[in-house]
Write an enzyme that holds these catalytic residues in place. Sequence first.
Site, PDB file in Angstrom:
ATOM      1  N   ASP A  60      -1.875   7.981  -6.110  1.00  0.00           N
ATOM      2  CA  ASP A  60      -2.224   6.601  -6.454  1.00  0.00           C
ATOM      3  C   ASP A  60      -3.572   6.250  -5.841  1.00  0.00           C
ATOM      4  O   ASP A  60      -4.475   5.744  -6.508  1.00  0.00           O
ATOM      5  CB  ASP A  60      -1.134   5.653  -5.927  1.00  0.00           C
ATOM      6  CG  ASP A  60      -1.468   4.193  -6.185  1.00  0.00           C
ATOM      7  OD1 ASP A  60      -1.886   3.879  -7.312  1.00  0.00           O
ATOM      8  OD2 ASP A  60      -1.314   3.377  -5.256  1.00  0.00           O
ATOM      9  N   TYR A  81       7.560   5.965  -3.389  1.00  0.00           N
ATOM     10  CA  TYR A  81       7.738   4.944  -4.429  1.00  0.00           C
ATOM     11  C   TYR A  81       9.206   4.794  -4.821  1.00  0.00           C
ATOM     12  O   TYR A  81       9.635   3.731  -5.246  1.00  0.00           O
ATOM     13  CB  TYR A  81       6.951   5.313  -5.691  1.00  0.00           C
ATOM     14  CG  TYR A  81       5.524   4.839  -5.715  1.00  0.00           C
ATOM     15  CD1 TYR A  81       4.602   5.293  -4.771  1.00  0.00           C
ATOM     16  CD2 TYR A  81       5.088   3.947  -6.693  1.00  0.00           C
ATOM     17  CE1 TYR A  81       3.294   4.864  -4.807  1.00  0.00           C
ATOM     18  CE2 TYR A  81       3.773   3.525  -6.730  1.00  0.00           C
ATOM     19  CZ  TYR A  81       2.880   3.979  -5.791  1.00  0.00           C
ATOM     20  OH  TYR A  81       1.586   3.554  -5.830  1.00  0.00           O
ATOM     21  N   ASP A 135      -6.677  12.774   3.934  1.00  0.00           N
ATOM     22  CA  ASP A 135      -7.800  12.015   4.507  1.00  0.00           C
ATOM     23  C   ASP A 135      -9.125  12.740   4.269  1.00  0.00           C
ATOM     24  O   ASP A 135     -10.148  12.139   3.952  1.00  0.00           O
ATOM     25  CB  ASP A 135      -7.569  11.707   6.003  1.00  0.00           C
ATOM     26  CG  ASP A 135      -7.154  12.927   6.811  1.00  0.00           C
ATOM     27  OD1 ASP A 135      -6.784  13.958   6.211  1.00  0.00           O
ATOM     28  OD2 ASP A 135      -7.180  12.845   8.057  1.00  0.00           O
ATOM     29  N   ASP A 171      -7.584   6.212  -7.795  1.00  0.00           N
ATOM     30  CA  ASP A 171      -8.472   5.045  -7.823  1.00  0.00           C
ATOM     31  C   ASP A 171      -9.863   5.432  -7.324  1.00  0.00           C
ATOM     32  O   ASP A 171     -10.879   5.060  -7.905  1.00  0.00           O
ATOM     33  CB  ASP A 171      -7.932   3.924  -6.920  1.00  0.00           C
ATOM     34  CG  ASP A 171      -7.205   2.844  -7.708  1.00  0.00           C
ATOM     35  OD1 ASP A 171      -6.584   3.192  -8.742  1.00  0.00           O
ATOM     36  OD2 ASP A 171      -7.254   1.672  -7.299  1.00  0.00           O
ATOM     37  N   LYS A 231      -0.425  16.088   3.651  1.00  0.00           N
ATOM     38  CA  LYS A 231      -0.649  15.706   5.045  1.00  0.00           C
ATOM     39  C   LYS A 231       0.298  16.584   5.863  1.00  0.00           C
ATOM     40  O   LYS A 231       1.182  16.093   6.575  1.00  0.00           O
ATOM     41  CB  LYS A 231      -0.361  14.194   5.206  1.00  0.00           C
ATOM     42  CG  LYS A 231      -0.767  13.616   6.526  1.00  0.00           C
ATOM     43  CD  LYS A 231      -2.267  13.465   6.710  1.00  0.00           C
ATOM     44  CE  LYS A 231      -2.592  12.973   8.103  1.00  0.00           C
ATOM     45  NZ  LYS A 231      -4.045  12.978   8.394  1.00  0.00           N
TER      46      LYS A 231
HETATM   47  C1  IPM Z   1      -1.116   2.721 -10.798  1.00  0.00           C
HETATM   48  C2  IPM Z   1      -0.807   1.373 -10.221  1.00  0.00           C
HETATM   49  C3  IPM Z   1       0.695   1.290 -10.022  1.00  0.00           C
HETATM   50  C4  IPM Z   1       1.088   2.336  -8.994  1.00  0.00           C
HETATM   51  C5  IPM Z   1       1.223  -0.081  -9.603  1.00  0.00           C
HETATM   52  C6  IPM Z   1       0.734  -1.195 -10.522  1.00  0.00           C
HETATM   53  C7  IPM Z   1       2.718  -0.083  -9.521  1.00  0.00           C
HETATM   54  O1  IPM Z   1      -1.516   1.171  -9.046  1.00  0.00           O
HETATM   55  O2  IPM Z   1      -0.636   3.021 -11.895  1.00  0.00           O
HETATM   56  O3  IPM Z   1      -1.849   3.473 -10.164  1.00  0.00           O
HETATM   57  O4  IPM Z   1       1.009   2.075  -7.784  1.00  0.00           O
HETATM   58  O5  IPM Z   1       1.472   3.422  -9.399  1.00  0.00           O
HETATM   59 MG    MG Z   2      -2.887   2.726  -8.590  1.00  0.00          MG
END
Ligand code: IPM
Ligand code: MG
Length: 354
Positions: free
Chosen positions: A245, A142, A221, A249, A189
């Site tokens: 990230d 990032y 993975d 999710d 990884k």
């Molecule tokens: C998160 C989001 C952010 C990230 C984006 C919106 C920049 O997906 O906070 O997880 O990738 O960190």
């Molecule tokens: Mg995210």
Amino acid sequence: MKMRIALIPGDGIGPDIVAEAVKVMGVVGTKFGHKFDYSFYLAGGVAIDTVGHPLPESTMLGCQDAEAVLLGAVGGPKWDHLGGEQRPEKALLGLRGGLGLFCNLRPAILYSQLSDACPLKQELIEGGLDIMVVRELTGGIYFGERGRNEAKDRAFDTMAYSVSEVERIVRMAFDIAMKRNKRLTSVDKANILETSRLWRSVVDKMANDYPEVAVNHMYVDNVAMQLVRNPRQFDVIVTENMFGDILSDEASMITGSIGMLPSASLRADSFGMYEPIHGSAPDIAGQDKANPIATILSVAMMLRYTFSLSKEADAIEAAVGKVLDARWRTTDIMSKGMRLVGTKEMGTLVAQQI
Ligand code: IPM
Ligand code: MG
């Protein structure tokens, strides 16, 4: 005690949900005798529209001056055409990097009242789910060097980590594991990436300082697969920025309650930025439909981590539990036999239970 909080409502449903969090904080203040001092700042699309930049300097300065930041959400289709540096998301990265918030905590908790919403087979979640994803937030790909060659037909992004960057996040994860079930999974990884091999060596070394914590290493993975195969094997997961990230999710989705999950972005002192995990949901903005619970629970995290007010944090979490027990639901978590309410009423119901 007077607490200085920077509020960044942002875009889409951001203002709707931050308003409800402030409502709940108001009641906490009255009941427990605290004074919260709020300042509002612009970031994201609304800042682009108002001052031409996703993260105005006044916002950075205001946040630096506060003890904690509460953020709603940023982004939306209106600004999707903008280039990398000008996108609303840039505000998030700027705040994380600029404020030095290297430690991102994303709890993935399955609320028993919402277990029907979990997309996994019920037998896999028997006994509940409570995973803490600890994501490194200011390093890795990032923040690495990126660019294009002159012909613009080749692009690159760089992943880099130093020992000290890995040490500080891994130490946080061990400390958190010590306060939970003392199981830590470090995700990497290492069969491919040199940064992962460095990461692994730091974890192994630090494990000596935490003999009570059971540590294991897993490839990213495999973790992606294990999260849907047997999520109950996980207690604390620690990983680098991009893996975190993606996995956070996934972890939030398997709880079925993405509209319920808060997050904290911390550094070594008590300062922190708190925000819901979900996005800005522009399609329902301003319609009194959004679920404010993730933002309200982000306030609980703020009280716990920045202000060390655990009684107050517990009170908010318990209030949310009671409202769910009483079958109140916003549309995103609505199911048969439940009672539908809007954003504002949900905020009021939680506030009343404090
Ligand atoms: C998160 C989001 C952010 C990230 C984006 C919106 C920049 O997906 O906070 O997880 O990738 O960190
Ligand atoms: Mg995210």
